[in-house]
Design an enzyme around this catalytic site. Sequence first.
Site: not given
Ligand code: GDP
Ligand code: IMO
Ligand code: MG
Length: 427
Positions: A16, A301, A299, A142, A12-14, A40-42, A223
């Site tokens: 997306k 912090g 999401t 269900r 997650g948090d790549e 949490g998508h930024t 995720q």
């Molecule tokens: P998501 O959940 O996959 O959408 O990713 P998040 O938004 O939770 O976390 C990715 C973070 O990296 C966010 O703060 C983005 O603004 C930031 N981000 C995305 N791509 C890049 C990048 O290529 N470089 C930098 N420095 N930040 C990035």
């Molecule tokens: P995005 O879409 C990173 C993690 C939680 C926990 C596990 C289970 O922003 O990439 P949950 O509340 O889903 O039952 O928690 O999954 N987790 C994430 N980690 N990015 C996310 O979403 C996540 N959504 C859930 O931290 O380890």
């Molecule tokens: Mg995220």
Amino acid sequence: MAAVVLIGAQWGDEGKGKITDFLAEKADMVVRYQGGNNAGHTVVINEETYKLHLIPSGIFYPEKTCVIGNGLVIDPKVLIEELDYLEGRGVSTKNLRISSNAHVIMPYHRLLDVLEEEFKGEQKIGTTKRGIGPAYKDKASRTGIRFSDFLDPDELAKKLAYNLKEKNLIISKIYGQQELNYEDILQEYLGYAERVRPYVTDASLEVNTYLDHGSKVLFEGAQGTLLDLDHGTYPYVTSSNPVAGAACIGAGVGPTRISKVVGVVKSYTTRVGEGPFPTELSCETGELIRTRGGEFGTTTGRPRRCGWFDAVIVRYAVRISGISDFALTKLDVLTGMETLKICTGYRYKGELLTEFPQSLKTLAECEGVYEEFPGWQKDLTGISRYEDLPVEARRYVERIEELTKVPVTLLAVGPGRTQTIIRGSIF
Ligand code: GDP
Ligand code: IMO
Ligand code: MG
């Protein structure tokens, strides 16, 4: 016809959100298909930062349709807050659609998420405490409340009565906590229902109609692969399927419709919550990556655990989802590091493993086997052509391609919409 599924290939948090927003420019429709507000998508557009939890990251293009599919569990309070947040910042939500088959997160789901985690003690998962797991549990049992029930006052009253009777027994008799009040919840949710009613529709029909007309549809996963309920590091996973195959189930489209799968991968690895993480850096280098990459949960912090790029898990993600292209993000964060490492295999009890192990116990005992690369010093954040990257950065990217046999079609060098190097087309 083009239907592209975008997924997270790690934990997650790549990035997306950023890549979805980027690709949305060429799409006609953007669809979320699983998860809930655990995501949490930024998205960063012209120095403005937006954080989305439920609404697809295509919402910043007012002419595109955004769909929340049947595969989600939706907390209506959070949804309404997100609608207000976007409208308050001048972003129109009029083209949002919500599937009438999506499930509703109720107050007892949120409470049970907290109580279950406390009860697990040492074995806690480290959930986001948003009620995701308990809501999916009710879906599988269900007994869940779907959006169609939620909009029908009689159905809502009936289903809430049954559910609350059972949940209050669990809350009071098992966890020794105060029961929740039926009338309070009913009135609160009847209010929410009126607010969300205009958005609710047969979303599968809309998505398929778009595809029938040759429109371009982008499915935005939440995720990541290693958090998948079936394929991830179970039990340290979420309660839905973030992999590409789930886009079909979570949006109501057939697998023959899907043309490409984009895997979003970070140039290193992060994880939030508990569970094994073979390339984790519990040292100064991990701290440095966390600080430079701003690796704190969107999401919750919470600080994200950081480690080297793990080609074993990414190859596994390619296998599970049939990834055709990568969007490699945050390469800029690695600037200034003297040496970089890529994990190419695991050492387990003296044996070399090159495939992701099925057993969590085995994974927990694996150590990474690494290749080392010289780093680079140049700031990448203003670079728009691949050839202008330092040779060391290109070597790093190309080694990832060799190890995974997937092309890096998009390369992000900053959070902004324009900080994306394009090496090929997706749509
Ligand atoms: P998501 O959940 O996959 O959408 O990713 P998040 O938004 O939770 O976390 C990715 C973070 O990296 C966010 O703060 C983005 O603004 C930031 N981000 C995305 N791509 C890049 C990048 O290529 N470089 C930098 N420095 N930040 C990035
Ligand atoms: P995005 O879409 C990173 C993690 C939680 C926990 C596990 C289970 O922003 O990439 P949950 O509340 O889903 O039952 O928690 O999954 N987790 C994430 N980690 N990015 C996310 O979403 C996540 N959504 C859930 O931290 O380890
Ligand atoms: Mg995220």
